[in-house]
Design an enzyme around this catalytic site. Sequence first.
Site, PDB file in Angstrom:
ATOM      1  CE1 TYR A  56      -3.309  -2.999   1.531  1.00 37.00           C
ATOM      2  CE2 TYR A  56      -1.406  -3.210   2.856  1.00 37.00           C
ATOM      3  CZ  TYR A  56      -2.525  -3.814   2.472  1.00 37.00           C
ATOM      4  OH  TYR A  56      -2.798  -4.996   2.853  1.00 37.00           O
TER       5      TYR A  56
ATOM      6  CG  ASP B 157      -0.534   3.666   5.720  1.00 36.44           C
ATOM      7  OD1 ASP B 157      -1.450   3.687   6.495  1.00 36.44           O
ATOM      8  OD2 ASP B 157      -0.046   4.957   5.244  1.00 36.44           O
TER       9      ASP B 157
ATOM     10  CB  CYS C 109      -6.273   5.165   8.905  1.00 37.36           C
ATOM     11  SG  CYS C 109      -6.847   4.071   8.103  1.00 37.36           S
TER      12      CYS C 109
END
Length: 365
Positions: free
Chosen positions: A216, A297, A322
Amino acid sequence: MDCRYLEDCGSCVLTLSYSEQKQLKIAKIRELFSKFWSGEFEFFDSDESGFRSRAEFGIWHENDDISYCMRSHQNTKLPIQSCQIVDTKISNIMPELLKTIKEDRALVERLFGVEFISSAKSLIVTLLYHKDVNSIKDNLANIQSKLKIGLIARSRGVKLEFGDTKINEILDINGREFNYIMSDTAFIQPNKKVNEKMISWAINSISDGVDLIELYCGHGNFTIPISFKFQKVLATEISKSSIDMALKNCQLNSVNNIKFARLSAAEIMSAMAKEREFERLRGVDLDSYRFSHILVDPPRAGCENSVLDFMSKIDNIIYISCNPLTLKDNLEVLSKTHKVVKFAIFDQFVHTNHIECGVILKKLS
Protein backbone atom coordinates in the site's frame (compact mmCIF):
# COMPACT_ATOMS: atom_id res chain seq x y z
CA MET A 1 -9.28 27.10 19.15
CA ASP A 2 -11.65 30.05 19.18
CA CYS A 3 -14.01 29.21 16.30
CA ARG A 4 -17.51 30.66 16.21
CA TYR A 5 -18.82 27.51 14.47
CA LEU A 6 -17.26 25.04 16.91
CA GLU A 7 -20.48 24.20 18.77
CA ASP A 8 -22.42 23.58 15.54
CA CYS A 9 -20.02 22.33 12.85
CA GLY A 10 -19.96 18.56 12.42
CA SER A 11 -16.30 18.54 11.37
CA CYS A 12 -14.85 19.33 14.81
CA VAL A 13 -16.66 17.21 17.37
CA LEU A 14 -14.31 17.60 20.36
CA THR A 15 -14.70 20.92 22.16
CA LEU A 16 -12.24 20.01 24.94
CA SER A 17 -8.95 21.85 25.38
CA TYR A 18 -6.15 20.32 23.36
CA SER A 19 -4.41 18.93 26.44
CA GLU A 20 -7.69 17.23 27.39
CA GLN A 21 -8.09 15.84 23.87
CA LYS A 22 -4.58 14.41 24.06
CA GLN A 23 -5.24 12.67 27.39
CA LEU A 24 -8.57 11.33 26.12
CA LYS A 25 -6.96 9.77 23.04
CA ILE A 26 -4.06 8.27 24.99
CA ALA A 27 -6.49 6.76 27.49
CA LYS A 28 -8.60 5.22 24.70
CA ILE A 29 -5.57 3.65 23.02
CA ARG A 30 -4.09 2.45 26.32
CA GLU A 31 -7.33 0.67 27.20
CA LEU A 32 -7.81 -0.79 23.73
CA PHE A 33 -4.27 -2.17 23.46
CA SER A 34 -3.54 -3.08 27.09
CA LYS A 35 -3.22 -6.73 26.06
CA PHE A 36 -0.36 -5.94 23.67
CA TRP A 37 1.50 -2.98 25.16
CA SER A 38 2.04 -1.65 28.68
CA GLY A 39 4.86 0.75 27.90
CA GLU A 40 4.90 4.41 26.94
CA PHE A 41 2.65 5.68 24.16
CA GLU A 42 4.55 8.30 22.19
CA PHE A 43 2.12 11.07 21.27
CA PHE A 44 2.83 13.25 18.24
CA ASP A 45 0.71 16.35 18.46
CA SER A 46 -0.55 18.76 15.84
CA ASP A 47 -1.12 22.47 15.58
CA GLU A 48 -4.58 23.26 16.94
CA SER A 49 -5.50 25.34 13.88
CA GLY A 50 -4.24 25.83 10.34
CA PHE A 51 -3.17 22.19 10.02
CA ARG A 52 -5.32 20.80 7.18
CA SER A 53 -3.74 20.94 3.73
CA ARG A 54 -6.76 19.28 2.10
CA ALA A 55 -10.35 20.41 2.68
CA GLU A 56 -13.78 20.09 1.10
CA PHE A 57 -16.76 22.41 1.48
CA GLY A 58 -20.27 22.46 0.15
CA ILE A 59 -21.78 25.54 -1.44
CA TRP A 60 -24.86 27.09 0.15
CA HIS A 61 -27.20 28.96 -2.20
CA GLU A 62 -29.57 31.51 -0.67
CA ASN A 63 -31.45 33.98 -2.87
CA ASP A 64 -28.74 35.34 -5.20
CA ASP A 65 -25.89 34.78 -2.75
CA ILE A 66 -23.58 31.82 -2.07
CA SER A 67 -21.35 30.81 0.84
CA TYR A 68 -19.35 27.83 1.93
CA CYS A 69 -21.10 25.27 4.10
CA MET A 70 -20.41 22.25 6.30
CA ARG A 71 -22.58 19.56 7.83
CA SER A 72 -23.83 20.47 11.30
CA HIS A 73 -24.11 18.11 14.26
CA GLN A 74 -27.80 17.78 13.30
CA ASN A 75 -26.76 16.71 9.77
CA THR A 76 -28.08 19.91 8.21
CA LYS A 77 -26.13 22.37 6.09
CA LEU A 78 -24.32 25.03 8.09
CA PRO A 79 -23.27 28.16 6.12
CA ILE A 80 -19.78 29.36 7.11
CA GLN A 81 -17.53 32.25 6.17
CA SER A 82 -14.21 30.74 7.24
CA CYS A 83 -12.58 27.63 8.68
CA GLN A 84 -9.82 27.74 11.27
CA ILE A 85 -8.44 24.24 10.76
CA VAL A 86 -7.35 24.78 7.12
CA ASP A 87 -3.85 26.03 6.45
CA THR A 88 -3.00 29.62 5.63
CA LYS A 89 -2.95 29.24 1.83
CA ILE A 90 -6.46 27.81 1.85
CA SER A 91 -7.89 30.25 4.40
CA ASN A 92 -6.48 33.19 2.43
CA ILE A 93 -7.89 32.07 -0.92
CA MET A 94 -11.35 31.11 0.37
CA PRO A 95 -12.90 34.62 0.50
CA GLU A 96 -11.11 35.75 -2.66
CA LEU A 97 -12.34 32.72 -4.59
CA LEU A 98 -15.93 33.19 -3.49
CA LYS A 99 -15.81 36.92 -4.33
CA THR A 100 -14.48 36.16 -7.82
CA ILE A 101 -17.11 33.48 -8.48
CA LYS A 102 -19.92 35.81 -7.39
CA GLU A 103 -18.87 38.32 -10.06
CA ASP A 104 -19.89 35.85 -12.80
CA ARG A 105 -23.42 34.46 -12.64
CA ALA A 106 -22.53 31.55 -14.94
CA LEU A 107 -19.97 30.36 -12.38
CA VAL A 108 -22.46 30.57 -9.51
CA GLU A 109 -25.20 28.54 -11.17
CA ARG A 110 -25.29 24.87 -10.10
CA LEU A 111 -21.99 25.03 -8.21
CA PHE A 112 -22.33 22.60 -5.30
CA GLY A 113 -18.87 22.06 -3.87
CA VAL A 114 -15.26 23.25 -3.62
CA GLU A 115 -12.13 21.25 -2.78
CA PHE A 116 -8.77 22.73 -1.79
CA ILE A 117 -5.30 21.17 -1.74
CA SER A 118 -2.27 23.13 -0.61
CA SER A 119 1.39 22.16 -0.47
CA ALA A 120 4.77 23.82 -0.23
CA LYS A 121 4.68 24.87 -3.89
CA SER A 122 1.04 24.46 -4.94
CA LEU A 123 -2.52 25.56 -4.34
CA ILE A 124 -5.15 23.56 -6.23
CA VAL A 125 -8.85 24.43 -6.24
CA THR A 126 -11.52 22.09 -7.63
CA LEU A 127 -15.01 23.41 -8.42
CA LEU A 128 -17.82 20.84 -8.55
CA TYR A 129 -20.88 21.46 -10.75
CA HIS A 130 -24.26 19.94 -11.49
CA LYS A 131 -23.89 21.08 -15.11
CA ASP A 132 -21.48 20.45 -17.97
CA VAL A 133 -18.39 22.51 -17.16
CA ASN A 134 -17.58 22.77 -20.87
CA SER A 135 -20.33 25.40 -21.03
CA ILE A 136 -18.29 27.72 -18.75
CA LYS A 137 -14.81 26.87 -19.96
CA ASP A 138 -13.83 30.49 -20.76
CA ASN A 139 -15.25 31.73 -17.45
CA LEU A 140 -13.15 29.19 -15.57
CA ALA A 141 -10.03 30.18 -17.50
CA ASN A 142 -10.62 33.78 -16.41
CA ILE A 143 -10.73 32.76 -12.73
CA GLN A 144 -7.47 30.86 -13.02
CA SER A 145 -5.79 33.79 -14.72
CA LYS A 146 -7.01 36.22 -12.07
CA LEU A 147 -6.22 34.13 -8.98
CA LYS A 148 -3.04 32.43 -10.25
CA ILE A 149 -3.97 29.02 -8.85
CA GLY A 150 -4.20 25.53 -10.25
CA LEU A 151 -7.89 25.18 -11.12
CA ILE A 152 -9.90 22.04 -11.83
CA ALA A 153 -13.59 21.96 -12.72
CA ARG A 154 -15.61 18.76 -12.58
CA SER A 155 -19.06 17.73 -13.64
CA ARG A 156 -20.44 14.31 -14.39
CA GLY A 157 -17.96 12.59 -16.72
CA VAL A 158 -16.02 15.81 -17.41
CA LYS A 159 -12.83 17.22 -15.94
CA LEU A 160 -11.20 20.48 -17.07
CA GLU A 161 -7.81 21.71 -15.87
CA PHE A 162 -6.36 25.22 -15.95
CA GLY A 163 -2.82 26.16 -14.97
CA ASP A 164 -0.53 23.75 -13.13
CA THR A 165 -2.71 21.20 -11.32
CA LYS A 166 0.08 18.92 -10.09
CA ILE A 167 0.76 19.00 -6.36
CA ASN A 168 4.39 19.79 -5.55
CA GLU A 169 5.25 19.05 -1.94
CA ILE A 170 8.38 19.24 0.20
CA LEU A 171 8.63 17.17 3.39
CA ASP A 172 11.26 17.71 6.09
CA ILE A 173 12.24 14.29 7.40
CA ASN A 174 14.91 14.33 10.10
CA GLY A 175 16.32 17.56 8.70
CA ARG A 176 16.45 16.35 5.10
CA GLU A 177 14.14 17.64 2.39
CA PHE A 178 12.21 15.21 0.19
CA ASN A 179 10.35 16.39 -2.90
CA TYR A 180 7.11 14.87 -4.14
CA ILE A 181 4.87 15.40 -7.13
CA MET A 182 1.31 14.08 -6.98
CA SER A 183 -1.94 14.29 -8.89
CA ASP A 184 -5.04 15.90 -7.40
CA THR A 185 -6.64 12.46 -7.01
CA ALA A 186 -3.73 10.96 -5.04
CA PHE A 187 -4.24 9.99 -1.42
CA ILE A 188 -2.48 12.69 0.57
CA GLN A 189 -1.98 12.81 4.32
CA PRO A 190 -4.04 15.92 5.21
CA ASN A 191 -1.83 17.06 8.11
CA LYS A 192 1.62 17.76 6.68
CA LYS A 193 3.45 18.36 9.97
CA VAL A 194 2.11 15.17 11.55
CA ASN A 195 2.89 13.26 8.35
CA GLU A 196 6.52 14.40 8.65
CA LYS A 197 6.57 13.24 12.29
CA MET A 198 5.04 9.90 11.31
CA ILE A 199 7.66 9.18 8.65
CA SER A 200 10.50 10.32 10.91
CA TRP A 201 9.21 8.12 13.74
CA ALA A 202 9.13 5.06 11.49
CA ILE A 203 12.70 5.69 10.33
CA ASN A 204 14.04 6.43 13.82
CA SER A 205 12.31 3.39 15.35
CA ILE A 206 14.19 0.78 13.34
CA SER A 207 17.79 -0.19 12.85
CA ASP A 208 19.27 -0.51 9.37
CA GLY A 209 17.98 -3.59 7.60
CA VAL A 210 18.74 -5.72 4.58
CA ASP A 211 15.67 -5.47 2.35
CA LEU A 212 12.23 -3.91 2.91
CA ILE A 213 8.88 -4.83 1.41
CA GLU A 214 6.15 -2.20 1.61
CA LEU A 215 2.48 -2.79 0.85
CA TYR A 216 0.00 0.00 0.00
CA CYS A 217 2.87 2.38 -0.84
CA GLY A 218 0.86 5.09 -2.66
CA HIS A 219 3.07 7.73 -4.27
CA GLY A 220 6.05 6.83 -2.06
CA ASN A 221 5.24 8.90 1.03
CA PHE A 222 7.07 6.49 3.38
CA THR A 223 8.93 4.52 0.74
CA ILE A 224 11.40 7.12 -0.43
CA PRO A 225 12.65 8.50 2.92
CA ILE A 226 12.86 5.05 4.54
CA SER A 227 14.66 3.51 1.55
CA PHE A 228 17.97 4.91 2.84
CA LYS A 229 17.83 2.41 5.72
CA PHE A 230 17.89 -0.59 3.35
CA GLN A 231 19.88 -2.16 0.56
CA LYS A 232 16.79 -2.83 -1.56
CA VAL A 233 13.10 -2.01 -1.35
CA LEU A 234 10.14 -3.66 -3.06
CA ALA A 235 6.98 -1.53 -2.87
CA THR A 236 3.52 -2.44 -4.12
CA GLU A 237 0.40 -0.42 -4.86
CA ILE A 238 -2.71 -1.18 -6.92
CA SER A 239 -3.15 2.33 -8.38
CA LYS A 240 -1.35 2.87 -11.70
CA SER A 241 -1.30 6.66 -11.29
CA SER A 242 0.25 6.31 -7.81
CA ILE A 243 2.97 4.02 -9.16
CA ASP A 244 3.69 6.52 -11.95
CA MET A 245 4.03 9.31 -9.38
CA ALA A 246 6.20 7.13 -7.12
CA LEU A 247 8.63 6.49 -9.97
CA LYS A 248 8.86 10.23 -10.69
CA ASN A 249 9.40 10.93 -6.99
CA CYS A 250 12.31 8.49 -6.94
CA GLN A 251 13.91 10.49 -9.74
CA LEU A 252 13.26 13.77 -7.91
CA ASN A 253 15.05 12.45 -4.84
CA SER A 254 17.85 10.53 -6.60
CA VAL A 255 16.69 7.20 -5.16
CA ASN A 256 17.58 4.10 -7.13
CA ASN A 257 17.18 1.12 -4.77
CA ILE A 258 13.37 0.80 -5.01
CA LYS A 259 11.35 -1.44 -7.31
CA PHE A 260 7.66 -0.64 -7.62
CA ALA A 261 5.05 -3.22 -8.64
CA ARG A 262 1.43 -2.44 -9.50
CA LEU A 263 -0.07 -5.29 -7.54
CA SER A 264 -2.67 -5.62 -4.82
CA ALA A 265 -1.66 -7.08 -1.47
CA ALA A 266 -3.38 -10.34 -2.42
CA GLU A 267 -1.53 -10.48 -5.75
CA ILE A 268 1.94 -9.94 -4.29
CA MET A 269 1.18 -12.63 -1.70
CA SER A 270 0.23 -15.00 -4.52
CA ALA A 271 3.43 -14.15 -6.38
CA MET A 272 5.54 -14.67 -3.26
CA ALA A 273 3.97 -18.08 -2.76
CA LYS A 274 4.74 -18.88 -6.44
CA GLU A 275 1.06 -19.57 -7.04
CA ARG A 276 0.94 -17.21 -9.99
CA GLU A 277 3.25 -15.22 -12.26
CA PHE A 278 2.52 -11.59 -13.10
CA GLU A 279 3.63 -9.67 -16.18
CA ARG A 280 3.72 -6.59 -13.92
CA LEU A 281 6.62 -8.22 -12.03
CA ARG A 282 8.77 -8.58 -15.13
CA GLY A 283 12.32 -7.58 -14.24
CA VAL A 284 11.77 -8.16 -10.51
CA ASP A 285 13.60 -11.17 -9.09
CA LEU A 286 11.60 -11.95 -5.97
CA ASP A 287 14.07 -14.64 -4.93
CA SER A 288 16.86 -12.06 -4.69
CA TYR A 289 15.22 -10.25 -1.77
CA ARG A 290 16.02 -11.03 1.86
CA PHE A 291 13.27 -9.15 3.64
CA SER A 292 14.30 -8.07 7.13
CA HIS A 293 11.41 -5.59 7.45
CA ILE A 294 7.88 -5.08 6.19
CA LEU A 295 6.00 -1.77 6.20
CA VAL A 296 2.23 -1.68 5.89
CA ASP A 297 -0.12 1.31 5.88
CA PRO A 298 -3.39 -0.46 5.02
CA PRO A 299 -6.88 0.93 4.42
CA ARG A 300 -9.36 1.11 7.29
CA ALA A 301 -10.25 -2.56 6.87
CA GLY A 302 -6.73 -3.54 7.96
CA CYS A 303 -4.60 -6.34 6.51
CA GLU A 304 -6.00 -9.47 4.89
CA ASN A 305 -5.29 -12.89 6.39
CA SER A 306 -2.83 -13.77 3.62
CA VAL A 307 -0.90 -10.57 4.35
CA LEU A 308 -0.85 -11.29 8.08
CA ASP A 309 0.46 -14.78 7.39
CA PHE A 310 3.26 -13.32 5.25
CA MET A 311 4.06 -10.65 7.85
CA SER A 312 4.39 -13.31 10.53
CA LYS A 313 7.43 -14.72 8.71
CA ILE A 314 9.38 -11.42 8.68
CA ASP A 315 11.49 -10.36 11.66
CA ASN A 316 10.48 -6.69 11.84
CA ILE A 317 7.08 -5.10 11.19
CA ILE A 318 6.29 -1.41 10.81
CA TYR A 319 2.50 -1.03 10.96
CA ILE A 320 0.85 2.36 10.37
CA SER A 321 -2.88 2.29 11.09
CA CYS A 322 -5.74 4.70 10.43
CA ASN A 323 -8.18 2.47 12.33
CA PRO A 324 -7.30 1.29 15.86
CA LEU A 325 -10.08 -1.32 15.83
CA THR A 326 -8.71 -3.23 12.83
CA LEU A 327 -5.17 -2.76 14.14
CA LYS A 328 -6.27 -4.49 17.35
CA ASP A 329 -7.77 -7.35 15.33
CA ASN A 330 -4.56 -7.71 13.32
CA LEU A 331 -2.43 -7.67 16.47
CA GLU A 332 -4.46 -10.60 17.80
CA VAL A 333 -2.91 -12.60 14.95
CA LEU A 334 0.54 -11.03 14.85
CA SER A 335 1.08 -11.32 18.61
CA LYS A 336 1.39 -15.09 18.17
CA THR A 337 4.72 -14.57 16.38
CA HIS A 338 5.76 -11.00 17.30
CA LYS A 339 5.84 -8.61 20.23
CA VAL A 340 5.15 -4.87 20.21
CA VAL A 341 8.31 -2.88 21.02
CA LYS A 342 7.12 0.66 20.19
CA PHE A 343 3.69 2.29 20.03
CA ALA A 344 2.92 5.80 18.79
CA ILE A 345 -0.20 7.93 18.41
CA PHE A 346 -0.34 10.49 15.60
CA ASP A 347 -2.93 13.24 16.01
CA GLN A 348 -3.69 13.86 12.35
CA PHE A 349 -7.20 15.13 13.03
CA VAL A 350 -7.37 17.47 16.00
CA HIS A 351 -10.85 18.17 17.46
CA THR A 352 -12.13 14.77 16.26
CA ASN A 353 -12.22 11.26 17.72
CA HIS A 354 -10.06 9.94 14.88
CA ILE A 355 -6.77 8.38 16.02
CA GLU A 356 -3.88 7.10 13.91
CA CYS A 357 -1.31 4.71 15.33
CA GLY A 358 2.15 3.39 14.57
CA VAL A 359 3.41 0.07 15.93
CA ILE A 360 6.83 -1.57 15.68
CA LEU A 361 6.86 -5.35 16.17
CA LYS A 362 9.77 -7.76 16.45
CA LYS A 363 9.68 -11.51 15.97
CA LEU A 364 9.61 -13.58 19.15
CA SER A 365 12.86 -15.42 19.78
